[in-house]
Design an enzyme around this catalytic site. Structure first.
Site, PDB file in Angstrom:
ATOM      1  N   TYR A   1      13.327  57.969 -48.973  1.00  0.00           N
ATOM      2  CA  TYR A   1      14.728  57.679 -49.255  1.00  0.00           C
ATOM      3  C   TYR A   1      15.044  57.705 -50.753  1.00  0.00           C
ATOM      4  CZ  TYR A   1      14.409  55.692 -44.494  1.00  0.00           C
ATOM      5  OH  TYR A   1      14.176  55.487 -43.158  1.00  0.00           O
TER       6      TYR A   1
ATOM      7  N   LYS B   1      29.469  44.298 -42.926  1.00  0.00           N
ATOM      8  CA  LYS B   1      29.784  42.965 -42.414  1.00  0.00           C
ATOM      9  C   LYS B   1      29.995  42.994 -40.905  1.00  0.00           C
ATOM     10  CE  LYS B   1      32.928  39.075 -43.362  1.00  0.00           C
ATOM     11  NZ  LYS B   1      33.590  38.946 -42.044  1.00  0.00           N
TER      12      LYS B   1
ATOM     13  N   SER C   1       5.641  54.678 -37.710  1.00  0.00           N
ATOM     14  CA  SER C   1       6.972  55.157 -37.369  1.00  0.00           C
ATOM     15  C   SER C   1       6.852  56.548 -36.763  1.00  0.00           C
ATOM     16  CB  SER C   1       7.860  55.196 -38.625  1.00  0.00           C
ATOM     17  OG  SER C   1       9.167  55.642 -38.317  1.00  0.00           O
ATOM     18  N   ASN C   2       7.644  56.803 -35.751  1.00  0.00           N
ATOM     19  CA  ASN C   2       7.634  58.102 -35.058  1.00  0.00           C
ATOM     20  C   ASN C   2       6.311  58.380 -34.356  1.00  0.00           C
ATOM     21  OD1 ASN C   2      10.345  59.181 -35.783  1.00  0.00           O
ATOM     22  ND2 ASN C   2       9.537  58.993 -37.867  1.00  0.00           N
TER      23      ASN C   2
ATOM     24  N   GLN D   1       8.388  52.095 -35.407  1.00  0.00           N
ATOM     25  CA  GLN D   1       9.806  52.372 -35.639  1.00  0.00           C
ATOM     26  C   GLN D   1      10.119  53.774 -35.140  1.00  0.00           C
ATOM     27  OE1 GLN D   1      12.574  53.202 -39.479  1.00  0.00           O
ATOM     28  NE2 GLN D   1      11.480  51.248 -39.570  1.00  0.00           N
TER      29      GLN D   1
ATOM     30  N   ARG E   1      32.100  47.661 -42.930  1.00  0.00           N
ATOM     31  CA  ARG E   1      31.241  48.011 -41.787  1.00  0.00           C
ATOM     32  C   ARG E   1      29.915  47.261 -41.853  1.00  0.00           C
ATOM     33  NH1 ARG E   1      32.418  54.266 -42.501  1.00  0.00           N
ATOM     34  NH2 ARG E   1      34.535  54.363 -41.648  1.00  0.00           N
TER      35      ARG E   1
ATOM     36  N   LEU F   1      22.958  53.534 -34.211  1.00  0.00           N
ATOM     37  CA  LEU F   1      24.382  53.877 -34.102  1.00  0.00           C
ATOM     38  C   LEU F   1      24.586  55.361 -33.806  1.00  0.00           C
ATOM     39  CD1 LEU F   1      25.752  51.783 -37.111  1.00  0.00           C
ATOM     40  CD2 LEU F   1      25.384  51.083 -34.735  1.00  0.00           C
TER      41      LEU F   1
END
Length: 283
Positions: free
Chosen positions: A56, A247, A147-148, A170, A245, A199
């Site tokens: 990231y 919050k 992860s993955n 994850q 968003r 999401l």
């Protein structure tokens, strides 16, 4: 009935006393000039769990936010991930250690360190895991995971892992991608499941079933999806750089999705076809 949950709730990692907050905050693609502020906004909204990664490019910004937020470091749960090994085991270890230092300084630690991907092959996966075990032994990370990873990758680890099962796996999880084989394996072995892309990157915001449920409960579609993850005993990692968003995505503890409506959401599963990032390999 759905369990009564709060934003302070935690899960205990397998064979460990370490507890992971049930709700996390993701920072994938959060720009370096925005990430620090977004993390501070998340902490103010009640999040105590932030998930970053070497990929990231914003580990240092997460660290800056932690030092500025006014919350004791011990009250926060910080995760990062290593994507690829170095040329030697020592270089792999140093690569991981550098992430710890970016986030929490020379004498600091992270709470969870993950092998980010299976893409480096069997030897690469082994090298990265052994580097994380070294950090774990030194107290530079309080827990380690993957992860993955599908079933075959977690089984492969048994040949060399001193720490097994991994504390966390994850993977992409949401109603359209429930990864039932990997999820069942993790549940059997007590491995905590973290849900990335809970999401669905807003790609299902106009889905009729989801919109109808949001209207029924007087919630946003994102809040329905996060609550769904929580009631599945997953640890969702919603991401946003929008303060409102951020919050709103934490305001998911004042309602329950009924068993019948959970079953409706379960019925949306498209298996591999529902993945927008990664459906793990299990055989």
């Amino acid at each position: 009935m759905a369990p009564k949950l709060s934003i302070a709730d935690v899960l205990t990692l397998p064979k460990s006393t370490v507890k992971i907050p049930r709700l996390g905050f993701g920072v994938y693609k959060s720009p370096t000039n925005q990430c620090e502020e977004s993390c501070i906004n998340a902490i103010r909204a009640g999040y105590r769990h932030i998930d970053t990664a070497q990929l990231y490019g914003n580990e240092a910004e997460v660290g800056h936010a932690v030092r500025k937020c006014g919350i004791d470091r011990k009250e926060l749960f910080l995760t990062t991930k290593i994507l690829t090994p170095g040329d030697t085991p020592e270089e792999t270890y140093k690569k991981a250690l550098e992430s710890v230092r970016k986030i929490d300084g020379e004498e600091g630690y992270v709470d969870l360190f993950l092998v980010h991907s299976t893409g480096s092959g069997a030897e690469g996966r082994k090298d990265m895991w052994l580097a994380l075990e070294r950090l774990f032994a030194e107290g530079k990370t309080r827990a380690i995971g993957v992860s993955n990873y599908g079933v075959k990758h977690m089984e492969e680890m048994k040949a060399y892992a001193k720490t097994w099962p991994p504390h966390v796996n994850q993977i992409e999880l949401h109603p359209w991608c429930q990864q039932k084989t990997a999820a069942a394996y993790c549940k059997e072995h007590g491995i905590i499941l973290e849900a990335f892309c809970p999401l669905v990157r807003n790609k299902k915001a106009s889905n009729t079933v989801l919109v109808n449920l949001a209207n029924k409960y007087g919630k946003t579609t994102c809040q329905i999806l996060i609550r769904y993850s929580l009631q599945k005993d997953w640890v969702p990692l919603p991401k946003s750089d929008n303060p409102d968003r951020i919050k709103a995505n934490a305001e998911v503890f004042d309602f329950d999705i009924t068993d019948d409506d959970m079953a409706v959401l379960d019925g949306l599963d498209e298996e591999a076809g529902g993945a927008i990032v990664k459906f793990v390999g299990n055989e």
